[in-house]
Design a protein around this motif. Structure first.
Motif, PDB file in Angstrom:
ATOM      1  N   SER A 126       0.844  -1.200   0.000  1.00  0.00           N
ATOM      2  CA  SER A 126       0.000   0.000   0.000  1.00  0.00           C
ATOM      3  C   SER A 126       0.878   1.248   0.000  1.00  0.00           C
ATOM      4  O   SER A 126       2.092   1.197   0.200  1.00  0.00           O
ATOM      5  CB  SER A 126      -0.906  -0.008   1.231  1.00  0.00           C
ATOM      6  N   ASP A 127       0.238   2.384  -0.209  1.00  0.00           N
ATOM      7  CA  ASP A 127       0.969   3.652  -0.264  1.00  0.00           C
ATOM      8  C   ASP A 127       1.609   3.981   1.082  1.00  0.00           C
ATOM      9  O   ASP A 127       2.594   4.721   1.131  1.00  0.00           O
ATOM     10  CB  ASP A 127       0.025   4.785  -0.688  1.00  0.00           C
ATOM     11  N   THR A 128       1.050   3.479   2.165  1.00  0.00           N
ATOM     12  CA  THR A 128       1.553   3.815   3.499  1.00  0.00           C
ATOM     13  C   THR A 128       2.507   2.765   4.044  1.00  0.00           C
ATOM     14  O   THR A 128       2.919   2.861   5.204  1.00  0.00           O
ATOM     15  CB  THR A 128       0.367   3.953   4.476  1.00  0.00           C
ATOM     16  N   LEU A 129       2.851   1.764   3.231  1.00  0.00           N
ATOM     17  CA  LEU A 129       3.675   0.665   3.743  1.00  0.00           C
ATOM     18  C   LEU A 129       5.034   1.158   4.215  1.00  0.00           C
ATOM     19  O   LEU A 129       5.515   0.783   5.279  1.00  0.00           O
ATOM     20  CB  LEU A 129       3.843  -0.409   2.667  1.00  0.00           C
ATOM     21  N   ILE A 130       5.688   2.024   3.424  1.00  0.00           N
ATOM     22  CA  ILE A 130       7.018   2.511   3.797  1.00  0.00           C
ATOM     23  C   ILE A 130       6.950   3.262   5.117  1.00  0.00           C
ATOM     24  O   ILE A 130       7.767   3.053   6.022  1.00  0.00           O
ATOM     25  CB  ILE A 130       7.598   3.391   2.680  1.00  0.00           C
ATOM     26  N   ASP A 131       5.951   4.154   5.243  1.00  0.00           N
ATOM     27  CA  ASP A 131       5.820   4.924   6.492  1.00  0.00           C
ATOM     28  C   ASP A 131       5.520   3.998   7.663  1.00  0.00           C
ATOM     29  O   ASP A 131       6.019   4.222   8.782  1.00  0.00           O
ATOM     30  CB  ASP A 131       4.724   5.980   6.340  1.00  0.00           C
ATOM     31  N   ASP A 132       4.714   2.973   7.444  1.00  0.00           N
ATOM     32  CA  ASP A 132       4.412   2.032   8.522  1.00  0.00           C
ATOM     33  C   ASP A 132       5.681   1.326   8.993  1.00  0.00           C
ATOM     34  O   ASP A 132       5.900   1.147  10.198  1.00  0.00           O
ATOM     35  CB  ASP A 132       3.390   0.995   8.045  1.00  0.00           C
ATOM     36  N   LEU A 133       6.514   0.932   8.046  1.00  0.00           N
ATOM     37  CA  LEU A 133       7.756   0.247   8.425  1.00  0.00           C
ATOM     38  C   LEU A 133       8.704   1.191   9.145  1.00  0.00           C
ATOM     39  O   LEU A 133       9.370   0.803  10.118  1.00  0.00           O
ATOM     40  CB  LEU A 133       8.426  -0.334   7.171  1.00  0.00           C
ATOM     41  N   VAL A 134       8.777   2.423   8.667  1.00  0.00           N
ATOM     42  CA  VAL A 134       9.640   3.406   9.340  1.00  0.00           C
ATOM     43  C   VAL A 134       9.156   3.646  10.758  1.00  0.00           C
ATOM     44  O   VAL A 134       9.946   3.783  11.708  1.00  0.00           O
ATOM     45  CB  VAL A 134       9.691   4.713   8.524  1.00  0.00           C
ATOM     46  N   ASP A 135       7.834   3.701  10.952  1.00  0.00           N
ATOM     47  CA  ASP A 135       7.287   3.893  12.293  1.00  0.00           C
ATOM     48  C   ASP A 135       7.654   2.729  13.217  1.00  0.00           C
ATOM     49  O   ASP A 135       7.747   2.909  14.440  1.00  0.00           O
ATOM     50  CB  ASP A 135       5.764   4.024  12.220  1.00  0.00           C
ATOM     51  N   GLU A 136       7.844   1.555  12.637  1.00  0.00           N
ATOM     52  CA  GLU A 136       8.219   0.397  13.453  1.00  0.00           C
ATOM     53  C   GLU A 136       9.721   0.318  13.699  1.00  0.00           C
ATOM     54  O   GLU A 136      10.205  -0.624  14.326  1.00  0.00           O
ATOM     55  CB  GLU A 136       7.746  -0.893  12.781  1.00  0.00           C
ATOM     56  N   GLY A 137      10.478   1.297  13.177  1.00  0.00           N
ATOM     57  CA  GLY A 137      11.909   1.331  13.433  1.00  0.00           C
ATOM     58  C   GLY A 137      12.762   0.809  12.306  1.00  0.00           C
ATOM     59  O   GLY A 137      13.981   0.668  12.461  1.00  0.00           O
ATOM     60  N   VAL A 138      12.153   0.489  11.139  1.00  0.00           N
ATOM     61  CA  VAL A 138      12.914   0.003   9.999  1.00  0.00           C
ATOM     62  C   VAL A 138      13.536   1.192   9.272  1.00  0.00           C
ATOM     63  O   VAL A 138      12.848   2.179   9.002  1.00  0.00           O
ATOM     64  CB  VAL A 138      12.001  -0.795   9.032  1.00  0.00           C
ATOM     65  N   PRO A 139      14.844   1.122   8.963  1.00  0.00           N
ATOM     66  CA  PRO A 139      15.454   2.225   8.199  1.00  0.00           C
ATOM     67  C   PRO A 139      14.707   2.456   6.893  1.00  0.00           C
ATOM     68  O   PRO A 139      14.243   1.505   6.254  1.00  0.00           O
ATOM     69  CB  PRO A 139      16.881   1.726   7.958  1.00  0.00           C
ATOM     70  N   ARG A 140      14.634   3.729   6.469  1.00  0.00           N
ATOM     71  CA  ARG A 140      13.828   4.052   5.295  1.00  0.00           C
ATOM     72  C   ARG A 140      14.362   3.365   4.043  1.00  0.00           C
ATOM     73  O   ARG A 140      13.587   2.952   3.178  1.00  0.00           O
ATOM     74  CB  ARG A 140      13.772   5.585   5.100  1.00  0.00           C
ATOM     75  N   SER A 141      15.690   3.241   3.935  1.00  0.00           N
ATOM     76  CA  SER A 141      16.237   2.579   2.747  1.00  0.00           C
ATOM     77  C   SER A 141      15.779   1.123   2.685  1.00  0.00           C
ATOM     78  O   SER A 141      15.421   0.609   1.616  1.00  0.00           O
ATOM     79  CB  SER A 141      17.761   2.653   2.759  1.00  0.00           C
TER      80      SER A 141
END
Length: 285
Positions: A39-54
């Motif tokens: 989804s469009d928010t998947l990257i932001d969701d992962l970043v919110d969980e502490g995953v580096p943006r790259s």
């Protein structure tokens, strides 16, 4: 402090199997997220969980290509155990995946190219129902940080030992009777009669009265020959018996095992008010 551990898998079935193993290992289902929809928010969701943006961009591209992403939030002391479970069948190397995608011309995740991916389909567990439709499992999580007004609960559990019994085979005894024949011999004495007929000339002069009656009278003499033949008869008699019986006996057996119990140690290191001294440690079990 809590950490987020992430792994990318070949397909949704592999991810479902890993989630099942995590639950069997005692991890809370609320600390596990599975992403199957880019989804469009998947990257932001992962970043919110502490995953580096790259890495979040790479994970999102993997999900868009039909892969499944599993994230686990756990404490520092559980990271090694979680990594050991996640590093199972179907796990993909993220660096190798990115290298392969870049060879095909991938420059980074394009949110506009994201397409929905079907849920777990035939996966057989509650994971399938959680992933169906939304493509992501979302459960309530317990905050690791201290938040005013919130309760943190440590469950106190104790196991009880229940001993049952079941019947098992311990071998069997089979007795089968069959008929065999053996040759036998017995001797018997038989009597046989034989009639001899002899014709001889008369000697001397036949005197009247030597032969009774008229010598010219017709006569018939009949002698029957008889002989004995063996007659065989059999008589069955019981010489012994084979008796089969089953005896039942009961015995008492002691079953030894271990049961687990949660014990809690409470150390109160707060200073006593007004005295400025440290109070005693309160330890409870």
């Amino acid at each position: 402090m809590s950490k987020t551990v992430t792994c990318l898998y070949q397909d949704q079935q592999k991810a479902a199997a890993i989630v099942s193993r995590l639950e069997q290992a005692g991890l809370s289902r609320g600390d596990i997220d599975v992403y199957t929809d880019a989804s469009d928010t998947l990257i932001d969701d992962l970043v919110d969980e502490g995953v580096p943006r790259s890495d979040a961009h790479a994970y999102a591209e993997g999900v868009r290509r039909g892969r499944a992403l599993v994230t686990v939030e756990c404490d520092d002391d559980a990271v090694d155990r979680v990594v050991g479970i996640l590093d199972g069948e179907g796990v993909l190397d993220l660096d190798e995946q990115q290298t392969s995608w870049r060879a095909d011309g991938w420059q980074g995740h394009d949110a506009s190219a994201s397409g929905g991916v079907a849920g777990m389909g035939s996966a057989s567990s509650d994971v399938a129902s959680d992933l169906a439709g939304s493509g992501r499992t979302t459960r309530a999580r317990a905050d690791a940080a201290d938040v005013g007004g919130s309760d943190q609960v440590i469950p106190i559990a104790e196991e009880e030992l229940h001993v049952g019994k079941r019947e098992v085979g311990h071998g069997r005894v089979r007795i089968q009777s069959r008929v065999v024949e053996r040759p036998v011999q017995e001797q018997v004495t038989l009597r046989e009669e034989r009639v001899d007929v002899e014709r001889r000339p008369a000697s001397g002069t036949t005197q009247a009265g030597t032969i009774s009656g008229d010598p010219f009278q017709e006569r018939t003499i009949e002698v029957e020959e008889r002989r004995e033949e063996p007659v065989v008869s059999k008589e069955a008699r019981v010489t012994e018996e084979v008796v089969v019986r089953k005896d039942v006996e009961e015995r008492t057996e002691t079953v030894s095992d271990t049961v687990r119990k949660t014990e809690v140690d409470i150390e109160d290191e707060r200073r006593s008010q007004g005295t400025g001294t440290t109070g005693p440690t309160d330890r409870k079990r």
